[in-house]
Design an enzyme around this catalytic site. Structure first.
Site, PDB file in Angstrom:
ATOM      1  N   ASP A   1     -24.635  27.343  14.650  1.00 31.48           N
ATOM      2  CA  ASP A   1     -24.162  27.732  15.984  1.00 31.48           C
ATOM      3  C   ASP A   1     -22.851  27.018  16.289  1.00 31.48           C
ATOM      4  O   ASP A   1     -22.789  25.787  16.309  1.00 31.48           O
ATOM      5  CB  ASP A   1     -25.189  27.330  17.055  1.00 31.48           C
ATOM      6  CG  ASP A   1     -24.705  27.739  18.445  1.00 31.48           C
ATOM      7  OD1 ASP A   1     -24.862  28.922  18.785  1.00 31.48           O
ATOM      8  OD2 ASP A   1     -24.131  26.892  19.163  1.00 31.48           O
TER       9      ASP A   1
ATOM     10  N   TYR B   1     -15.419  24.496  20.599  1.00 32.09           N
ATOM     11  CA  TYR B   1     -15.843  23.215  20.038  1.00 32.09           C
ATOM     12  C   TYR B   1     -14.774  22.545  19.166  1.00 32.09           C
ATOM     13  O   TYR B   1     -14.827  21.338  18.956  1.00 32.09           O
ATOM     14  CB  TYR B   1     -17.141  23.362  19.221  1.00 32.09           C
ATOM     15  CG  TYR B   1     -18.325  23.848  20.019  1.00 32.09           C
ATOM     16  CD1 TYR B   1     -18.355  23.753  21.406  1.00 32.09           C
ATOM     17  CD2 TYR B   1     -19.435  24.414  19.393  1.00 32.09           C
ATOM     18  CE1 TYR B   1     -19.439  24.205  22.138  1.00 32.09           C
ATOM     19  CE2 TYR B   1     -20.529  24.861  20.115  1.00 32.09           C
ATOM     20  CZ  TYR B   1     -20.518  24.762  21.500  1.00 32.09           C
ATOM     21  OH  TYR B   1     -21.594  25.215  22.215  1.00 32.09           O
TER      22      TYR B   1
ATOM     23  N   LYS C   1     -18.745  31.875  19.744  1.00 34.60           N
ATOM     24  CA  LYS C   1     -18.730  32.275  21.157  1.00 34.60           C
ATOM     25  C   LYS C   1     -17.301  32.411  21.645  1.00 34.60           C
ATOM     26  O   LYS C   1     -16.408  31.717  21.144  1.00 34.60           O
ATOM     27  CB  LYS C   1     -19.447  31.223  22.018  1.00 34.60           C
ATOM     28  CG  LYS C   1     -20.756  30.733  21.441  1.00 34.60           C
ATOM     29  CD  LYS C   1     -21.480  29.773  22.365  1.00 34.60           C
ATOM     30  CE  LYS C   1     -22.629  29.091  21.644  1.00 34.60           C
ATOM     31  NZ  LYS C   1     -22.262  27.855  20.929  1.00 34.60           N
TER      32      LYS C   1
ATOM     33  N   HIS D   1     -19.598  32.974  26.085  1.00 36.93           N
ATOM     34  CA  HIS D   1     -20.033  31.580  26.260  1.00 36.93           C
ATOM     35  C   HIS D   1     -20.546  31.312  27.679  1.00 36.93           C
ATOM     36  O   HIS D   1     -21.535  30.596  27.862  1.00 36.93           O
ATOM     37  CB  HIS D   1     -18.867  30.649  25.912  1.00 36.93           C
ATOM     38  CG  HIS D   1     -19.271  29.296  25.435  1.00 36.93           C
ATOM     39  ND1 HIS D   1     -18.660  28.651  24.392  1.00 36.93           N
ATOM     40  CD2 HIS D   1     -20.229  28.443  25.875  1.00 36.93           C
ATOM     41  CE1 HIS D   1     -19.225  27.471  24.205  1.00 36.93           C
ATOM     42  NE2 HIS D   1     -20.176  27.318  25.104  1.00 36.93           N
TER      43      HIS D   1
HETATM   44  N1  LIG Z   1     -23.856  27.705  25.082  1.00 30.57           N
HETATM   45  C1  LIG Z   1     -23.620  26.542  25.638  1.00 30.57           C
HETATM   46  O1  LIG Z   1     -23.029  26.451  26.734  1.00 30.57           O
HETATM   47  C2  LIG Z   1     -24.076  25.295  24.950  1.00 30.57           C
HETATM   48  C3  LIG Z   1     -24.425  25.331  23.626  1.00 30.57           C
HETATM   49  N2  LIG Z   1     -24.866  24.202  22.978  1.00 30.57           N
HETATM   50  C4  LIG Z   1     -25.224  24.315  21.542  1.00 30.57           C
HETATM   51  O2  LIG Z   1     -26.483  23.663  21.333  1.00 30.57           O
HETATM   52  C5  LIG Z   1     -26.326  22.607  20.388  1.00 30.57           C
HETATM   53  C6  LIG Z   1     -27.286  21.460  20.693  1.00 30.57           C
HETATM   54  O3  LIG Z   1     -27.124  20.961  22.003  1.00 30.57           O
HETATM   55  P1  LIG Z   1     -26.442  19.536  22.294  1.00 30.57           P
HETATM   56  O4  LIG Z   1     -26.077  19.529  23.722  1.00 30.57           O
HETATM   57  O5  LIG Z   1     -25.406  19.306  21.299  1.00 30.57           O
HETATM   58  O6  LIG Z   1     -27.562  18.475  22.168  1.00 30.57           O
HETATM   59  P2  LIG Z   1     -28.983  18.137  21.548  1.00 30.57           P
HETATM   60  O7  LIG Z   1     -30.006  18.340  22.600  1.00 30.57           O
HETATM   61  O8  LIG Z   1     -29.179  18.724  20.213  1.00 30.57           O
HETATM   62  O9  LIG Z   1     -28.777  16.546  21.436  1.00 30.57           O
HETATM   63  C7  LIG Z   1     -27.887  15.962  20.529  1.00 30.57           C
HETATM   64  C8  LIG Z   1     -27.747  14.487  20.856  1.00 30.57           C
HETATM   65  O10 LIG Z   1     -29.023  13.848  20.793  1.00 30.57           O
HETATM   66  C9  LIG Z   1     -28.930  12.716  19.959  1.00 30.57           C
HETATM   67  N3  LIG Z   1     -30.190  12.503  19.264  1.00 30.57           N
HETATM   68  C10 LIG Z   1     -30.924  13.415  18.601  1.00 30.57           C
HETATM   69  N4  LIG Z   1     -32.021  12.840  18.089  1.00 30.57           N
HETATM   70  C11 LIG Z   1     -31.991  11.549  18.440  1.00 30.57           C
HETATM   71  C12 LIG Z   1     -32.866  10.455  18.225  1.00 30.57           C
HETATM   72  N5  LIG Z   1     -34.002  10.590  17.535  1.00 30.57           N
HETATM   73  N6  LIG Z   1     -32.528   9.254  18.746  1.00 30.57           N
HETATM   74  C13 LIG Z   1     -31.370   9.111  19.430  1.00 30.57           C
HETATM   75  N7  LIG Z   1     -30.507  10.110  19.671  1.00 30.57           N
HETATM   76  C14 LIG Z   1     -30.812  11.316  19.179  1.00 30.57           C
HETATM   77  C15 LIG Z   1     -27.842  13.034  18.981  1.00 30.57           C
HETATM   78  O11 LIG Z   1     -27.349  11.838  18.460  1.00 30.57           O
HETATM   79  P3  LIG Z   1     -27.175  11.677  16.871  1.00 30.57           P
HETATM   80  O12 LIG Z   1     -25.936  12.452  16.574  1.00 30.57           O
HETATM   81  O13 LIG Z   1     -27.042  10.201  16.697  1.00 30.57           O
HETATM   82  O14 LIG Z   1     -28.380  12.257  16.202  1.00 30.57           O
HETATM   83  C16 LIG Z   1     -26.853  13.783  19.868  1.00 30.57           C
HETATM   84  O15 LIG Z   1     -26.044  12.879  20.571  1.00 30.57           O
HETATM   85  C17 LIG Z   1     -24.846  22.240  20.516  1.00 30.57           C
HETATM   86  O16 LIG Z   1     -24.390  21.448  19.449  1.00 30.57           O
HETATM   87  C18 LIG Z   1     -24.223  23.620  20.631  1.00 30.57           C
HETATM   88  O17 LIG Z   1     -24.149  24.220  19.355  1.00 30.57           O
HETATM   89  C19 LIG Z   1     -25.022  23.030  23.672  1.00 30.57           C
HETATM   90  C20 LIG Z   1     -24.695  22.940  25.002  1.00 30.57           C
HETATM   91  C21 LIG Z   1     -24.169  24.061  25.747  1.00 30.57           C
HETATM   92  O1  LIG Z   2     -20.066  25.183  27.300  1.00 30.03           O
HETATM   93  C1  LIG Z   2     -20.487  24.110  26.895  1.00 30.03           C
HETATM   94  N1  LIG Z   2     -20.554  22.970  27.619  1.00 30.03           N
HETATM   95  C2  LIG Z   2     -21.079  21.970  26.844  1.00 30.03           C
HETATM   96  C3  LIG Z   2     -21.344  20.661  27.167  1.00 30.03           C
HETATM   97  C4  LIG Z   2     -21.910  19.835  26.175  1.00 30.03           C
HETATM   98  C5  LIG Z   2     -22.201  20.342  24.917  1.00 30.03           C
HETATM   99  C6  LIG Z   2     -21.930  21.675  24.603  1.00 30.03           C
HETATM  100  C7  LIG Z   2     -21.349  22.469  25.578  1.00 30.03           C
HETATM  101  C8  LIG Z   2     -20.980  23.844  25.577  1.00 30.03           C
HETATM  102  O2  LIG Z   2     -21.090  24.683  24.701  1.00 30.03           O
END
Ligand SMILES: NC(=O)C1=CN([C@@H]2O[C@H](COP(=O)(O)OP(=O)(O)OC[C@H]3O[C@@H](n4cnc5c(N)ncnc54)[C@H](OP(=O)(O)O)[C@@H]3O)[C@@H](O)[C@H]2O)C=CC1
Ligand SMILES: O=C1Nc2ccccc2C1=O
Length: 326
Positions: A52, A57, A85, A116
């Site tokens: 994804d 990004y 997206k 998005h």
């Molecule tokens: N459409 C949209 O608007 C959005 C889409 N997304 C998508 O969803 C994906 C995932 O969501 P995202 O917000 O990135 O976050 P996640 O919920 O996947 O959380 C990721 C964070 O959690 C930490 N983490 C995970 N496991 C542990 C652990 N066991 N102990 C401590 N820390 C931990 C990671 O650190 P570490 O790296 O150290 O593991 C990282 O900082 C994004 O990467 C993106 O592709 C996200 C937000 C918005």
């Molecule tokens: O649109 C976004 N806002 C965000 C904030 C944190 C991580 C991912 C995203 C997105 O993809």
């Protein structure tokens, strides 16, 4: 107790006849975005098929480098499922956004192209700045995020890409609330979104939105499955209890919460061991899923607080803070 499952073996059906893997890799950039290359290689070698990403990004060129190595290693394009997206700053020309993504990724089509956000920003023809702001730091929209309808044209242009080119196999949306879906659905040209990618975890179950999407054949893809940076969901005592019971990590429980219930989960991690471990999920019972659901039903909490998300018809609760959207 049911045996653990291999999450990467599971696929879900989409309303356009295609299928999508149940587990994907999130690619929001870590401090050093080039690390995403190794994350993608590790994930694919561990069995993940869904990646994804998004124009926004800035990680697509590193994913492209990973894909190049994987293809040289014998992996085929058709083995993978790649989502990108279109950001609100390129709402006028989603195909331009997709072309840039395809060029950086080094591929000819994406499996899924998402809108998005259902908002439109006023930026230049290259989508810059990605988040335009006035002198007071407020986002400059191209029309009002609460009452405007340009977000529908934005989606219709994404439909055109599927209709007129071979660059996107499926099309969908992200961050759509029920009011925004109700506005969009009667104005669809041809393709109902295959899914809605939304923040979803045990602290934010959004059952009404899920039910609405299900009634319209729209799958749910859960972003921020552990609550994003700081992973707050993993600190919930009941999540820890389930991890102990099934002898898995708390991350595996967070993914199982979705995949066991027919939703896609797209966790991100800079920790390569965590990425690999996520391939396995426990089979939670119906009662356990319900108990996890109840945590957020009782005390909901939203962690992705981008300022352009306000006014879209989502619910917000005390303690949800407004980010600056940097
Ligand atoms: N459409 C949209 O608007 C959005 C889409 N997304 C998508 O969803 C994906 C995932 O969501 P995202 O917000 O990135 O976050 P996640 O919920 O996947 O959380 C990721 C964070 O959690 C930490 N983490 C995970 N496991 C542990 C652990 N066991 N102990 C401590 N820390 C931990 C990671 O650190 P570490 O790296 O150290 O593991 C990282 O900082 C994004 O990467 C993106 O592709 C996200 C937000 C918005
Ligand atoms: O649109 C976004 N806002 C965000 C904030 C944190 C991580 C991912 C995203 C997105 O993809």
């Amino acid at each position: 107790m049911a045996p653990n499952k291999i999450a990467t073996d599971i696929k879900f059906d989409l309303n356009d006849g295609n299928q999508i893997p149940a587990l994907g890799l999130g690619t929001v950039p870590p401090e050093d975005p080039s690390e995403v290359k190794q994350q993608v290689i590790t994930a694919v070698k561990a069995g993940y098929r869904l990646i994804d990403t998004a124009w926004y990004y800035g990680t697509e060129k590193y994913i492209g480098e990973a894909l190049k190595e994987l293809f040289a290693d014998g992996y085929k394009r058709e083995d993978l499922y790649i989502t990108t997206k279109v950001w609100p700053s390129l709402h006028d020309n989603p195909e331009k956004s997709l072309d840039k993504s395809l060029s950086d990724l080094g591929i000819e089509y994406v499996d899924l192209l998402l809108q998005h956000w259902p908002v439109c920003f006023k930026s230049d023809e290259n989508g810059e700045p990605a988040v335009p702001k006035d002198g007071n730091g407020n986002v400059i929209f191209d029309d009002d995020p609460a009452s405007g309808t340009k977000f529908i044209d934005f989606y219709n242009k994404i439909e055109d890409i599927k209709l007129n080119t071979n660059k996107a196999r499926s099309v969908g949306v992200s961050n759509y609330s029920i009011p925004k879906l109700k506005q969009l659905l009667p104005k669809i040209k041809k393709f109902i979104p295959v899914l809605n990618q939304i923040e979803y975890h045990p602290q934010l179950p959004q059952q009404d939105l899920v039910d609405f999407c299900q009634e319209h054949g729209i799958l749910i893809e859960a972003y921020s499955p552990v609550g994003s940076t700081g992973a707050p969901v993993l600190k919930l005592p009941y999540v820890k209890e389930l991890a102990n019971k099934y002898e898995v990590t708390v991350n595996q429980v967070a993914n199982a919460y979705h995949i066991n219930d027919g939703r896609i989960s797209i966790p991100r991690s800079s920790n390569l061991e965590r990425i690999k471990a996520n391939v396995v999920i426990p089979q939670l019972s119906k009662e356990e899923l319900k108990t996890l659901y109840q945590i957020g039903a009782d005390k909901p909490k939203r962690y992705i607080n981008d300022p352009w998300g306000y006014g879209l018809g989502f619910e917000w609760w005390e303690g949800d803070t407004l980010s600056k959207g940097e």
